[in-house]
Design a protein around this motif. Sequence first.
Motif, PDB file in Angstrom:
ATOM      1  N   SER A 167       0.830  -1.206   0.000  1.00 13.51           N
ATOM      2  CA  SER A 167       0.000   0.000   0.000  1.00 13.51           C
ATOM      3  C   SER A 167       0.868   1.261   0.000  1.00 13.51           C
ATOM      4  CB  SER A 167      -0.926  -0.015   1.218  1.00 13.51           C
ATOM      5  OG  SER A 167      -1.565   1.212   1.376  1.00 13.51           O
ATOM      6  N   LEU A 168       1.926   1.267   0.809  1.00 11.58           N
ATOM      7  CA  LEU A 168       2.830   2.425   0.857  1.00 11.58           C
ATOM      8  C   LEU A 168       3.564   2.626  -0.469  1.00 11.58           C
ATOM      9  CD1 LEU A 168       4.326   2.018   4.454  1.00 11.58           C
ATOM     10  CD2 LEU A 168       2.641   3.709   3.676  1.00 11.58           C
ATOM     11  N   TYR A 169       4.035   1.548  -1.101  1.00 10.21           N
ATOM     12  CA  TYR A 169       4.701   1.659  -2.402  1.00 10.21           C
ATOM     13  C   TYR A 169       3.730   2.172  -3.461  1.00 10.21           C
ATOM     14  CZ  TYR A 169       8.850  -0.729  -0.677  1.00 10.21           C
ATOM     15  OH  TYR A 169       9.987  -1.067   0.012  1.00 10.21           O
ATOM     16  N   SER A 170       2.502   1.712  -3.388  1.00 12.11           N
ATOM     17  CA  SER A 170       1.486   2.173  -4.329  1.00 12.11           C
ATOM     18  C   SER A 170       1.240   3.672  -4.168  1.00 12.11           C
ATOM     19  CB  SER A 170       0.198   1.388  -4.116  1.00 12.11           C
ATOM     20  OG  SER A 170      -0.828   1.890  -4.902  1.00 12.11           O
ATOM     21  N   MET A 171       1.171   4.133  -2.928  1.00 10.04           N
ATOM     22  CA  MET A 171       0.967   5.559  -2.652  1.00 10.04           C
ATOM     23  C   MET A 171       2.159   6.370  -3.160  1.00 10.04           C
ATOM     24  SD  MET A 171       0.250   7.517   0.964  1.00 10.04           S
ATOM     25  CE  MET A 171      -0.647   6.113   1.574  1.00 10.04           C
ATOM     26  N   LEU A 172       3.380   5.858  -2.945  1.00  6.92           N
ATOM     27  CA  LEU A 172       4.579   6.536  -3.414  1.00  6.92           C
ATOM     28  C   LEU A 172       4.575   6.621  -4.941  1.00  6.92           C
ATOM     29  CD1 LEU A 172       7.334   7.797  -2.754  1.00  6.92           C
ATOM     30  CD2 LEU A 172       8.314   5.503  -2.880  1.00  6.92           C
ATOM     31  N   ALA A 173       4.192   5.538  -5.600  1.00  2.00           N
ATOM     32  CA  ALA A 173       4.126   5.538  -7.065  1.00  2.00           C
ATOM     33  C   ALA A 173       3.133   6.576  -7.567  1.00  2.00           C
ATOM     34  CB  ALA A 173       3.748   4.148  -7.574  1.00  2.00           C
ATOM     35  N   SER A 174       2.011   6.723  -6.890  1.00  3.78           N
ATOM     36  CA  SER A 174       1.009   7.702  -7.329  1.00  3.78           C
ATOM     37  C   SER A 174       1.526   9.127  -7.167  1.00  3.78           C
ATOM     38  CB  SER A 174      -0.297   7.524  -6.554  1.00  3.78           C
ATOM     39  OG  SER A 174      -0.148   7.945  -5.218  1.00  3.78           O
ATOM     40  N   LEU A 175       2.444   9.357  -6.229  1.00  5.86           N
ATOM     41  CA  LEU A 175       3.008  10.695  -6.031  1.00  5.86           C
ATOM     42  C   LEU A 175       4.166  10.982  -6.974  1.00  5.86           C
ATOM     43  CD1 LEU A 175       3.050  10.787  -2.131  1.00  5.86           C
ATOM     44  CD2 LEU A 175       1.493  12.022  -3.637  1.00  5.86           C
ATOM     45  N   ILE A 176       4.930   9.980  -7.350  1.00 14.12           N
ATOM     46  CA  ILE A 176       6.150  10.169  -8.135  1.00 14.12           C
ATOM     47  C   ILE A 176       5.912  10.027  -9.634  1.00 14.12           C
ATOM     48  CG2 ILE A 176       8.480   9.272  -8.567  1.00 14.12           C
ATOM     49  CD1 ILE A 176       8.169  10.731  -5.894  1.00 14.12           C
ATOM     50  N   LEU A 177       5.168   9.012 -10.040  1.00 15.88           N
ATOM     51  CA  LEU A 177       4.987   8.742 -11.467  1.00 15.88           C
ATOM     52  C   LEU A 177       3.939   9.681 -12.070  1.00 15.88           C
ATOM     53  CD1 LEU A 177       4.933   4.845 -11.357  1.00 15.88           C
ATOM     54  CD2 LEU A 177       6.841   6.335 -11.944  1.00 15.88           C
ATOM     55  N   PRO A 178       4.049   9.966 -13.370  1.00 16.18           N
ATOM     56  CA  PRO A 178       3.032  10.802 -14.025  1.00 16.18           C
ATOM     57  C   PRO A 178       1.654  10.156 -13.903  1.00 16.18           C
ATOM     58  CG  PRO A 178       4.901  10.394 -15.491  1.00 16.18           C
ATOM     59  CD  PRO A 178       5.110   9.558 -14.275  1.00 16.18           C
ATOM     60  N   GLN A 179       0.626  11.002 -13.837  1.00 16.42           N
ATOM     61  CA  GLN A 179      -0.739  10.502 -13.630  1.00 16.42           C
ATOM     62  C   GLN A 179      -1.193   9.573 -14.754  1.00 16.42           C
ATOM     63  OE1 GLN A 179      -2.324  10.817 -10.873  1.00 16.42           O
ATOM     64  NE2 GLN A 179      -0.854  12.211  -9.973  1.00 16.42           N
ATOM     65  N   ASP A 180      -0.735   9.824 -15.989  1.00 14.34           N
ATOM     66  CA  ASP A 180      -1.183   9.004 -17.120  1.00 14.34           C
ATOM     67  C   ASP A 180      -0.377   7.712 -17.265  1.00 14.34           C
ATOM     68  OD1 ASP A 180       1.135  10.304 -17.816  1.00 14.34           O
ATOM     69  OD2 ASP A 180       0.483  10.784 -19.845  1.00 14.34           O
ATOM     70  N   SER A 181       0.599   7.507 -16.390  1.00  8.64           N
ATOM     71  CA  SER A 181       1.451   6.328 -16.466  1.00  8.64           C
ATOM     72  C   SER A 181       0.717   5.096 -15.931  1.00  8.64           C
ATOM     73  CB  SER A 181       2.727   6.552 -15.665  1.00  8.64           C
ATOM     74  OG  SER A 181       3.490   5.378 -15.639  1.00  8.64           O
ATOM     75  N   LYS A 182       0.690   4.054 -16.742  1.00 14.26           N
ATOM     76  CA  LYS A 182       0.079   2.787 -16.332  1.00 14.26           C
ATOM     77  C   LYS A 182       1.158   1.791 -15.907  1.00 14.26           C
ATOM     78  CE  LYS A 182      -4.053   4.069 -17.449  1.00 14.26           C
ATOM     79  NZ  LYS A 182      -4.808   4.738 -16.465  1.00 14.26           N
ATOM     80  N   ALA A 183       2.435   2.167 -16.109  1.00 14.25           N
ATOM     81  CA  ALA A 183       3.544   1.278 -15.776  1.00 14.25           C
ATOM     82  C   ALA A 183       3.661   1.133 -14.260  1.00 14.25           C
ATOM     83  CB  ALA A 183       4.840   1.827 -16.345  1.00 14.25           C
ATOM     84  N   ASN A 184       4.040  -0.042 -13.848  1.00 16.85           N
ATOM     85  CA  ASN A 184       4.259  -0.324 -12.438  1.00 16.85           C
ATOM     86  C   ASN A 184       5.721  -0.753 -12.298  1.00 16.85           C
ATOM     87  OD1 ASN A 184       3.796  -0.650  -9.768  1.00 16.85           O
ATOM     88  ND2 ASN A 184       2.568  -2.503  -9.959  1.00 16.85           N
ATOM     89  N   ILE A 206      10.219  -1.960  -7.393  1.00 13.35           N
ATOM     90  CA  ILE A 206      10.320  -1.150  -6.173  1.00 13.35           C
ATOM     91  C   ILE A 206      11.635  -0.374  -6.127  1.00 13.35           C
ATOM     92  CG2 ILE A 206      10.534  -1.300  -3.669  1.00 13.35           C
ATOM     93  CD1 ILE A 206       8.473  -3.593  -3.802  1.00 13.35           C
ATOM     94  N   LEU A 207      12.742  -0.999  -6.546  1.00 10.18           N
ATOM     95  CA  LEU A 207      14.029  -0.305  -6.522  1.00 10.18           C
ATOM     96  C   LEU A 207      14.034   0.898  -7.466  1.00 10.18           C
ATOM     97  CD1 LEU A 207      16.543  -3.281  -6.291  1.00 10.18           C
ATOM     98  CD2 LEU A 207      15.817  -1.703  -4.492  1.00 10.18           C
ATOM     99  N   VAL A 208      13.416   0.760  -8.638  1.00 13.11           N
ATOM    100  CA  VAL A 208      13.325   1.880  -9.582  1.00 13.11           C
ATOM    101  C   VAL A 208      12.460   2.984  -8.978  1.00 13.11           C
ATOM    102  CG1 VAL A 208      12.458   2.586 -11.854  1.00 13.11           C
ATOM    103  CG2 VAL A 208      13.698   0.430 -11.600  1.00 13.11           C
ATOM    104  N   LEU A 209      11.366   2.606  -8.370  1.00 14.67           N
ATOM    105  CA  LEU A 209      10.472   3.581  -7.733  1.00 14.67           C
ATOM    106  C   LEU A 209      11.197   4.340  -6.625  1.00 14.67           C
ATOM    107  CD1 LEU A 209       7.605   4.745  -7.504  1.00 14.67           C
ATOM    108  CD2 LEU A 209       7.090   2.899  -5.915  1.00 14.67           C
TER     109      LEU A 209
END
Length: 174
Positions: free
Chosen positions: A26-43, A46-49
């Motif tokens: 859940s925390l990684y998902s939240m971090l991804a939503s803050l860092i990655l562009p909104q239109d990005s569907k890529a996941n 974790i190390l890249v994130l």
Amino acid sequence: MQPGSGSSSKSDRNLVEKNRRMHMKSLYSMLASLILPQDSKANPPILVLLDLATTHVKHLQERIEELKQAKELLKGDNNRTQKRKRGAIAPVINLRNFESALEVNLISGPDKKFMLHEVITALEEEGAEVIAASHCTVGDMVSYIIHSQAISSRIGIEPSRVDERLKKLISLNY
């Protein structure tokens, strides 16, 4: 020791571990939503994130330092206040290059000896198209921010030439 107590303890540990993994996901998902562009569907992995998040935080820290310096320039210290009383303050020029875009920050005293249209003309002669310009007056300091981009992305803008030209323009008029 009772025969059933060992399995109960193991299932408790398994449940705790499962909850920990779900919380981390859940925390990684939240971090991804803050860092990655909104239109990005890529996941990304974790190390890249985490690497992207680290880079983003470092960029934010640099931006904070730039803003603190700009604030100090506008706010001034006692020495600057005494200089103002005795005479004029030399304008300050700061250029920020963003690939084919350029941001010009000019800060000057109330006796600004340069004309904004001269700065814009210099930018245009160096191959930049002015997109936006704004100014702000705080006390007796005037701050200009000019956003421009290269007329041709193939040619681009040479920031060092623009910087040299603007400094020469200001030194002639100051």
